[in-house]
Scaffold this motif. Sequence first.
Motif: not given
Length: 342
Positions: A283-286, A307-311
């Motif tokens: 489904g997705g990834a963070a 895909l959510i990129v969190s720094p």
Amino acid sequence: MRTSPTRFIRALNTHLTTAAAANPPHRTMKLLYPTSLAFNEQAITGFPDLTLHPYDVNAPIPDSLIDAEILVTWTNTNLADAFARMKKLRWIQSLAAGPNDVLSAGFATTSSLTITTGSGLHDRTVAEHTLGLLLAAARRLHEMRDFQLQGKWPGHLGGPQPDRPAGSFRTLRDARILIWGFGNIAKTLTPHLLALGATVRGAARRPGIRDGIEVFAEDKLPELLPETDALVMILPGDPSTDNALNAERLALLPKHAWVVNVGRGSAVDEDALAGALDAGRLGGAALDVFKTEPLPAESRLWKTKNLIVSPHAAGGRPQGAEELIVENLKRFLAGEELKNVI
């Protein structure tokens, strides 16, 4: 009988030498703290034989401070210099949950040195960020933002929606959350998930009941992963966790499941994850952590579907550092075991 002047001087010298050995000159202990965070020096009180000294974490340790016994570290780039020159160090207090930078600088080989971590200082911030990523995933906030930047109305995400549709991660209510790496951060996060109606289970090296949550041994993952709507990973960074979430385990997750990683980037096989997402098998990834940081411009993860990129933003702000240092100082001076020893 009279004592000769020579004998008297010899006896006096012997007495003074013995007294000096029994009562060595008083020496104040030095603690160095980093200027890379707002440090409340006034909170470190009640230690008359201790002096506090700020230092720049990006510059060589000043010559006047290399004889310090205690070093507090946070985002240091000068630890190789400290290892080479600070030969009187007895204790390093890292404010990071995992002091990989301290260990890789060479201090892991110093048997006379105690290294303690900042475990517990990041529980609330990481838990809050993890909750935010889960909510963003469930409510599709990343999709809304993408449509906004295109000046388009994401009508498929608004208006009447099915309530808790089967085979979909659209809400935390009744969602099956599996937290892999069930430590202090997981214990802080869990009450918020439960309050929103989620079902929480844990996976760790050792099974048991922790704060009322059933935690399974990792050999149960083949049974747990197929029953998971969102997998939260908070694994430590060590060789045993490298690529822990590999292609084989990714294939066990339901097609609608999401992966949220706030532990260590090394724990996820990034190519396998990207492949599963692009192929629609997940489904997705963070992700808040990555194998290489900052994430290289050429990384395929920037363009990976859902895909959510969190720094690496979940932690980064240790809370209660002074309290931990004071507690460990008391133990250190009393010869007791310190908290969070690695």
